[in-house]
Design a protein around this motif. Structure first.
Motif, PDB file in Angstrom:
ATOM      1  N   UNK A  45      60.374  59.015  80.294  1.00 30.56           N
ATOM      2  CA  UNK A  45      59.137  59.341  79.589  1.00 30.56           C
ATOM      3  C   UNK A  45      58.578  60.650  80.136  1.00 30.56           C
ATOM      4  N   UNK A  46      58.447  61.637  79.250  1.00 27.36           N
ATOM      5  CA  UNK A  46      57.782  62.889  79.588  1.00 27.36           C
ATOM      6  C   UNK A  46      56.337  62.799  79.087  1.00 27.36           C
ATOM      7  N   UNK A  47      55.407  63.001  80.006  1.00 33.02           N
ATOM      8  CA  UNK A  47      53.990  62.926  79.645  1.00 33.02           C
ATOM      9  C   UNK A  47      53.320  64.247  79.992  1.00 33.02           C
ATOM     10  N   UNK A  48      52.915  64.984  78.966  1.00 30.34           N
ATOM     11  CA  UNK A  48      52.208  66.249  79.155  1.00 30.34           C
ATOM     12  C   UNK A  48      50.739  66.035  78.829  1.00 30.34           C
ATOM     13  N   UNK A  49      49.862  66.450  79.743  1.00 38.25           N
ATOM     14  CA  UNK A  49      48.431  66.242  79.551  1.00 38.25           C
ATOM     15  C   UNK A  49      47.675  67.547  79.748  1.00 38.25           C
TER      16      UNK A  49
END
Length: 338
Positions: free
Chosen positions: A172-176
């Motif tokens: 899972x890639x999570x960009x915030x």
């Protein structure tokens, strides 16, 4: 108490509305450490919140999306001042009238059996109404400065997740993204955190056996692309000889001076440490030109009469174990490093 209504149309369309009332009490440090920023003998009071929400959600097996509108009206809200006590607990104060309002968006798309794309975003306005300047000796002290942004309240927060999963494996890639935020309540750029964007990677594998229903192995990589940013901080302002000085510090033990070294000050044979190795009485800024003589040129104006802080020439804010040293008016000499 909370009340609401919910209506579903054709199994895919969901409408809802709600109203709630909540109350929050001050923390212990809001009482015991109030002297650090308040010059009077007042006490903090509880805050009251009136929360209105209206929303819609659309759901299908492959795609879902939602929108939520909210308006949060506060009475005597406890907002962070930007300062912390010796235990790094945030110090809060009451503001008479304030609000938070905005829109929350979310969506999810199951593109295939092994890939899901989802995202969320919040656009908000967080304001103190009729903010009164509390900086003593400031030219605008006690004046109504109009509406101001509530501390630690970015107007934009958004994120996107790329979820890959197949036969027990998951990535899972999570960009915030987090927008600009102030850590005091009077919108001073020097006391703010710039907007930033980071990406985290979560890797995992779930093993299913007869002995155990499931065993998951995981690895989390934070800030995958090594972005430089500051996600939290604290600070304050003070007046000295009619000049305003703003002091901003990044949060976290590694950045706080006084955690590893301490300066020993002497005056007329008296000795005090500005910081011990745990930072319990810690200096907030490094001292320039150590050793040497540093006359006390100012105090943190938000402290009451029993304060233990002085600003040294060279940019060092020292919290003294012996508050009596401040009242002598004599130069403090840095004798050696502890």
């Amino acid at each position: 108490p909370r009340a609401g209504i919910h209506y579903t149309l054709a199994d895919r369309h969901n409408f809802y509305a709600s109203f709630a009332v909540a109350q929050k009490e001050p923390t212990r440090s809001d009482f015991t450490d109030r002297y650090m920023f308040s010059g009077d003998n007042s006490y903090p009071s509880s805050e009251k919140l009136y929360d209105y929400e209206l929303g819609y959600r659309y759901d299908t097996p492959k795609f879902s999306a939602g929108v939520n509108l909210y308006y949060m009206k506060y009475k005597d809200q406890l907002v962070a001042t930007g300062m912390v006590n010796d235990g790094d607990d945030a110090l809060n104060t009451n503001v008479e009238d304030s609000y938070r309002r905005g829109i929350e968006l979310s969506a999810q798309w199951k593109a295939t059996g092994w890939f899901t794309l989802s995202g969320h975003a919040t656009f908000s306005r967080n304001r103190i109404e009729d903010y009164v300047d509390a900086l003593k000796d400031s030219p605008t002290f006690g004046q109504n400065l109009g509406d101001m942004t509530i501390s630690y309240s970015p107007d934009v927060i958004a994120g996107v997740l790329f979820d890959f999963h197949c036969k027990g494996f998951e990535a899972v890639f999570h960009t915030q993204y987090v927008g600009k935020q102030y850590f005091t309540n009077n919108e001073i750029d020097a006391l703010s955190l710039d907007s930033y964007c980071t990406t985290n990677l979560n890797l995992g594998y779930t093993l299913r056996t007869k002995a155990a229903r499931s065993v998951r192995f995981g690895l989390m990589v934070y800030n995958l692309f090594d972005s430089e940013y500051c996600g939290n901080g604290y600070g304050y302002s003070y007046m000295d000889d009619g000049k305003r000085t703003d002091v901003a510090l990044p949060a976290g033990p590694a950045e706080r001076a006084g955690q590893r070294d301490s300066e020993i000050l002497r005056t007329d044979g008296l000795e005090t440490r500005t910081a011990n190795r745990r930072g319990r009485a810690g200096a907030a800024l490094p001292v320039a030109g150590i050793p040497g003589r540093h006359p006390p040129v100012g105090r943190r104006a938000h402290h009451a009469a029993g304060a233990r802080c002085t600003l040294l020439q060279g940019g060092a804010l020292c919290r003294l174990l012996d508050a009596g040293l401040l009242r002598t008016g004599r130069p403090l000499r840095v004798d050696r490093m502890a």
